[in-house]
Design an enzyme around this catalytic site. Structure first.
Site, PDB file in Angstrom:
ATOM      1  CG  ASP A 247      39.570  53.273  68.883  1.00 22.16           C
ATOM      2  OD1 ASP A 247      38.637  54.035  68.581  1.00 22.16           O
ATOM      3  OD2 ASP A 247      40.092  52.487  68.076  1.00 22.16           O
TER       4      ASP A 247
ATOM      5  CG  HIS B 194      37.971  57.176  80.662  1.00 22.02           C
ATOM      6  ND1 HIS B 194      37.952  56.554  81.889  1.00 22.02           N
ATOM      7  CD2 HIS B 194      37.931  58.511  80.924  1.00 22.02           C
ATOM      8  CE1 HIS B 194      37.901  57.458  82.851  1.00 22.02           C
ATOM      9  NE2 HIS B 194      37.889  58.654  82.281  1.00 22.02           N
TER      10      HIS B 194
ATOM     11  CG  ASN C 192      38.162  47.197  72.352  1.00 21.03           C
ATOM     12  OD1 ASN C 192      37.144  47.354  71.696  1.00 21.03           O
ATOM     13  ND2 ASN C 192      39.239  47.933  72.177  1.00 21.03           N
TER      14      ASN C 192
END
Length: 267
Positions: free
Chosen positions: A45, A50, A126
């Site tokens: 993840d 990235h 996120n």
């Protein structure tokens, strides 16, 4: 098909990246680092985060595919030994259009950071976290321009629905299906006693709401946007809201969200 591959850098991921390039060349795919249609993330993840931030300026035009080579790949649909199958499905979709991938779009978090030294905008896949460097954070939390609470504690986490399974989950936040356009506020070790009070429970805000976090003392703070850390000592405020754009993932086979949750956390 224009594609790009970003790998984690370990030997297995590098080998899979080379294998993907070789198979892609045989199918007539074109490597394009500037404007790919599909970005393949090979790793975990963290690699997907990235990849997302590498192409942050082209998010509306790109779909991501994750190949899992780590311990926990919540964003990954494919295992290392399934690379030829993935290439076959991508090739079939590219040539005939008979097997079109399902494109799923997940909400993102938009941040406006105001400092005495200047302002900046960011997008998170996120979460965003605000933590104290030297001690307790003191921050005023507003919702829709109305004061909600005065927070004291270790920090605050603002997550997207897809990020709700990450740091937010460890803070006792709810796991939210990514079709729900919302952001979640979770406290990090808040101080609650007869003098200081906070809500103490995670909050979900819909996409037409926003929250502002104001620094309420001279303090050094660590701001984290996904995997990017920024240390500041002149923060005025941070505005958080659901972003206008969404991130796209290409699904070449079904992999429902709750199946991901079950496999990731229950096995």
């Amino acid at each position: 098909m224009r594609y790009y591959v970003l790998d984690r850098g370990d030997q297995l991921s590098v080998d899979l990246s080379e294998q993907f390039h070789k198979l892609a060349a045989q199918r007539g795919f074109r490597l394009d680092a500037e404007s790919p249609e599909i970005v393949i993330s090979i790793g975990g993840d963290g690699t997907m985060l990235h990849a997302f931030h590498t192409f942050i300026d082209h998010i509306p035009d790109i779909a991501f595919v994750g190949v899992h080579t780590g311990h926990l790949g919540f964003y990954a649909d494919w295992q290392a030994d399934e690379l030829p199958q993935l290439i076959d499905l991508m090739s079939s979709a590219s040539k005939s259009g008979s097997i079109r991938p399902r494109i799923v779009r997940y909400p993102l978090l938009e941040l406006e950071i105001h400092r005495k030294s200047g302002n900046a905008s960011y997008i998170a896949l996120n979460e965003f976290t605000l933590k104290g460097v030297d001690g307790t954070v003191v921050a005023q939390v507003d919702i829709n321009d109305q004061t909600f609470e005065m927070f004291r504690g270790d920090g605050i986490c603002i997550s997207t629905p897809s990020g709700s399974t990450a740091y937010n989950k460890s803070l006792g936040g709810a796991m939210v299906h990514p079709t729900i356009e919302a952001l979640q506020i979770a406290e990090i070790a808040s101080i609650n006693n007869r003098v200081f009070r906070t809500m103490g429970s995670p909050l979900l805000l819909p996409k037409h709401h926003h929250t502002d976090i104001f620094s309420r003392k001279e303090q050094r703070l660590l701001l984290t946007i996904d995997h990017v850390n920024i240390q500041v000592d002149d923060l005025i405020s941070v505005r958080c809201q659901v972003a206008k754009d969404k991130v796209s993932f290409a699904r070449y086979r079904p992999f429902p969200f709750w199946n991901r949750v079950r496999e990731a956390f229950l096995g």
